[in-house]
Scaffold this motif. Structure first.
Motif, PDB file in Angstrom:
ATOM      1  N   ILE A 145      -1.737  -1.298  -8.217  1.00 35.08           N
ATOM      2  CA  ILE A 145      -2.036  -0.210  -9.154  1.00 35.08           C
ATOM      3  C   ILE A 145      -1.490   1.145  -8.722  1.00 35.08           C
ATOM      4  N   CYS A 146      -1.009   1.278  -7.488  1.00 35.43           N
ATOM      5  CA  CYS A 146      -0.547   2.584  -6.996  1.00 35.43           C
ATOM      6  C   CYS A 146       0.622   3.088  -7.849  1.00 35.43           C
ATOM      7  N   PRO A 147       0.490   4.245  -8.481  1.00 37.28           N
ATOM      8  CA  PRO A 147       1.553   4.747  -9.358  1.00 37.28           C
ATOM      9  C   PRO A 147       2.821   5.154  -8.609  1.00 37.28           C
ATOM     10  N   LYS A 148       2.707   5.393  -7.311  1.00 36.89           N
ATOM     11  CA  LYS A 148       3.855   5.807  -6.510  1.00 36.89           C
ATOM     12  C   LYS A 148       4.356   4.699  -5.582  1.00 36.89           C
ATOM     13  N   LYS A 149       3.778   3.512  -5.709  1.00 34.35           N
ATOM     14  CA  LYS A 149       4.143   2.384  -4.836  1.00 34.35           C
ATOM     15  C   LYS A 149       4.056   2.788  -3.367  1.00 34.35           C
ATOM     16  N   ALA A 150       3.005   3.545  -3.054  1.00 33.97           N
ATOM     17  CA  ALA A 150       2.866   4.108  -1.713  1.00 33.97           C
ATOM     18  C   ALA A 150       2.118   3.202  -0.753  1.00 33.97           C
ATOM     19  N   ARG A 151       1.520   2.132  -1.276  1.00 31.82           N
ATOM     20  CA  ARG A 151       0.748   1.243  -0.402  1.00 31.82           C
ATOM     21  C   ARG A 151       1.495  -0.077  -0.233  1.00 31.82           C
ATOM     22  N   SER A 152       1.418  -0.620   0.971  1.00 35.34           N
ATOM     23  CA  SER A 152       2.146  -1.852   1.279  1.00 35.34           C
ATOM     24  C   SER A 152       1.496  -2.541   2.470  1.00 35.34           C
ATOM     25  N   VAL A 153       1.977  -3.743   2.770  1.00 34.55           N
ATOM     26  CA  VAL A 153       1.505  -4.466   3.947  1.00 34.55           C
ATOM     27  C   VAL A 153       2.674  -4.662   4.903  1.00 34.55           C
ATOM     28  N   CYS A 166     -12.057  -3.908   4.049  1.00 35.62           N
ATOM     29  CA  CYS A 166     -10.988  -4.412   3.182  1.00 35.62           C
ATOM     30  C   CYS A 166     -10.998  -5.936   3.116  1.00 35.62           C
ATOM     31  N   ILE A 167     -10.898  -6.497   1.910  1.00 43.19           N
ATOM     32  CA  ILE A 167     -10.866  -7.954   1.722  1.00 43.19           C
ATOM     33  C   ILE A 167      -9.449  -8.463   1.445  1.00 43.19           C
ATOM     34  N   SER A 168      -8.459  -7.611   1.605  1.00 41.85           N
ATOM     35  CA  SER A 168      -7.046  -7.991   1.430  1.00 41.85           C
ATOM     36  C   SER A 168      -6.775  -8.546   0.029  1.00 41.85           C
ATOM     37  N   CYS A 169      -7.386  -7.935  -0.971  1.00 44.20           N
ATOM     38  CA  CYS A 169      -7.197  -8.427  -2.343  1.00 44.20           C
ATOM     39  C   CYS A 169      -5.886  -7.949  -2.958  1.00 44.20           C
ATOM     40  N   MET A 170      -5.319  -6.876  -2.418  1.00 40.25           N
ATOM     41  CA  MET A 170      -4.019  -6.335  -2.817  1.00 40.25           C
ATOM     42  C   MET A 170      -4.044  -5.552  -4.138  1.00 40.25           C
ATOM     43  N   ARG A 171      -5.226  -5.243  -4.643  1.00 43.08           N
ATOM     44  CA  ARG A 171      -5.264  -4.455  -5.884  1.00 43.08           C
ATOM     45  C   ARG A 171      -4.639  -3.079  -5.685  1.00 43.08           C
ATOM     46  N   CYS A 172      -4.904  -2.444  -4.560  1.00 47.03           N
ATOM     47  CA  CYS A 172      -4.402  -1.086  -4.349  1.00 47.03           C
ATOM     48  C   CYS A 172      -2.879  -1.038  -4.393  1.00 47.03           C
ATOM     49  N   ILE A 173      -2.227  -2.087  -3.916  1.00 48.79           N
ATOM     50  CA  ILE A 173      -0.767  -2.148  -3.968  1.00 48.79           C
ATOM     51  C   ILE A 173      -0.297  -2.251  -5.408  1.00 48.79           C
ATOM     52  N   LYS A 197      -3.525  -6.183   5.973  1.00 46.84           N
ATOM     53  CA  LYS A 197      -4.275  -5.110   5.312  1.00 46.84           C
ATOM     54  C   LYS A 197      -3.311  -4.060   4.755  1.00 46.84           C
ATOM     55  N   PRO A 198      -3.472  -3.679   3.489  1.00 44.01           N
ATOM     56  CA  PRO A 198      -2.599  -2.647   2.914  1.00 44.01           C
ATOM     57  C   PRO A 198      -2.794  -1.302   3.609  1.00 44.01           C
ATOM     58  N   ARG A 199      -1.689  -0.597   3.766  1.00 39.00           N
ATOM     59  CA  ARG A 199      -1.724   0.752   4.331  1.00 39.00           C
ATOM     60  C   ARG A 199      -0.929   1.700   3.445  1.00 39.00           C
ATOM     61  N   SER A 200      -1.258   2.978   3.562  1.00 36.64           N
ATOM     62  CA  SER A 200      -0.596   3.986   2.760  1.00 36.64           C
ATOM     63  C   SER A 200       0.629   4.536   3.481  1.00 36.64           C
ATOM     64  N   GLY A 201       1.667   4.854   2.696  1.00 41.49           N
ATOM     65  CA  GLY A 201       2.877   5.435   3.261  1.00 41.49           C
ATOM     66  C   GLY A 201       3.029   6.892   2.876  1.00 41.49           C
ATOM     67  N   LYS A 202       4.186   7.464   3.188  1.00 42.56           N
ATOM     68  CA  LYS A 202       4.431   8.884   2.972  1.00 42.56           C
ATOM     69  C   LYS A 202       4.450   9.263   1.489  1.00 42.56           C
ATOM     70  N   SER A 235     -11.339 -10.340 -10.463  1.00 39.73           N
ATOM     71  CA  SER A 235      -9.892 -10.567 -10.451  1.00 39.73           C
ATOM     72  C   SER A 235      -9.147  -9.290 -10.069  1.00 39.73           C
ATOM     73  N   PRO A 236      -9.007  -9.016  -8.783  1.00 43.74           N
ATOM     74  CA  PRO A 236      -8.354  -7.773  -8.360  1.00 43.74           C
ATOM     75  C   PRO A 236      -6.906  -7.634  -8.792  1.00 43.74           C
ATOM     76  N   THR A 237      -6.145  -8.739  -8.845  1.00 41.88           N
ATOM     77  CA  THR A 237      -4.719  -8.635  -9.157  1.00 41.88           C
ATOM     78  C   THR A 237      -4.309  -9.369 -10.428  1.00 41.88           C
ATOM     79  N   GLY A 238      -5.251  -9.938 -11.162  1.00 42.51           N
ATOM     80  CA  GLY A 238      -4.962 -10.468 -12.487  1.00 42.51           C
ATOM     81  C   GLY A 238      -4.783 -11.969 -12.616  1.00 42.51           C
ATOM     82  N   GLY A 239      -4.578 -12.687 -11.526  1.00 44.44           N
ATOM     83  CA  GLY A 239      -4.381 -14.131 -11.614  1.00 44.44           C
ATOM     84  C   GLY A 239      -5.617 -14.863 -12.088  1.00 44.44           C
TER      85      GLY A 239
END
Length: 254
Positions: free
Chosen positions: A220-228, A211-218, A176-181, A9-13
């Protein structure tokens, strides 16, 4: 009888649905997290009297590959398995039959199954808030029924679940999630990625082939730096609106 809750369960559902069922089935249970990259799942060998509640999300009508590979490492020894497939209000297609095949190949005996609806992990407006209170009650009531059947010794009939063999082809989704500044390279996303798609040495990057597009990285990111991509997200939302709108029911198999 020992009871195990085995969850991807990458995102909790999927976790929320599995918890509703498992807590009603048996409060005293052992939790195994299939998202862990650092876990040796070949160390898990079960007994015939054990019950394993195995919960996975449906990604494009299939079981996520990391969950498949980790379940295959386990030794079932005829332990009873209850299958849970959680999907985002679209369809689960061949997820059940694939999960059943994987578990039976690993030596489990499949005795019951649940298809549960949860909030879509990518397009969150679909099935928002589910599983809700009505879902949780339905899952809990079914758990009591399944346990009663197991304890009565009448759970030996072959389990039928819907789906097709060979399974449908699934090549992933282009979102696919990507990292921002705002990325501070803390490495949390790399450590927590279930697929190992984010390099530890440079967590600002993503291996899109892994990447399996599970969206966990988005999530859990403490800086909200990852997005699609907002453009891809909007296009996918429009494409899926017809099939994902409306309330779909949970499905129970015993």
């Amino acid at each position: 009888m020992s009871v195990y809750e085995i969850v991807f369960s990458p995102t909790g559902g999927t976790q929320k649905a599995a918890d509703s069922f498992t807590d009603a089935f048996c409060k005293a249970h052992v939790y195994l997290d299939l998202t862990r990259q650092d876990q040796d799942f070949s160390a898990y060998s079960f007994q015939e009297e054990d019950v394993c509640i195995v919960a996975v999300p449906s990604y494009g009508g299939r079981v996520p590959e990391p969950a498949v590979s980790r379940l295959r490492q386990m030794i079932g020894n005829k332990a009873r398995a209850i299958l849970m497939v959680v999907y985002g209000n679209r369809a689960y297609e061949d997820t059940f039959v694939e999960l059943q095949d994987v578990l039976e190949d690993a030596g489990f005996s499949c005795v019951a199954a649940v298809a549960s609806v949860a909030e879509h992990s990518i397009i969150r407006q679909f099935a928002a808030g589910r599983p809700d209170a009505a879902d949780e009650k339905e899952l809990a009531d079914f758990a009591v029924k399944v346990r009663s059947k197991i304890e009565s010794g009448t759970s030996e009939d072959a389990l039928y679940v819907p789906g097709n063999r060979p399974y449908k082809e699934y090549g992933g989704v282009p979102i696919k999630p990507r990292s921002g500044k705002a990325c501070i390279r803390c490495g949390l996303c790399a450590r927590e990625c279930p697929a190992g798609a984010i390099p530890t040495e440079d967590p600002s990057k993503t291996d899109e082939k892994v990447c399996i597009s599970c969206m966990r990285c988005i999530g859990i990111c403490p800086k909200k730096a990852r997005s699609v991509s907002k453009t891809l997200l909007a296009a996918s939302s429009m494409k899926m609106k017809k099939v994902c709108s409306g309330r779909k029911s949970n499905e129970l198999f015993l």
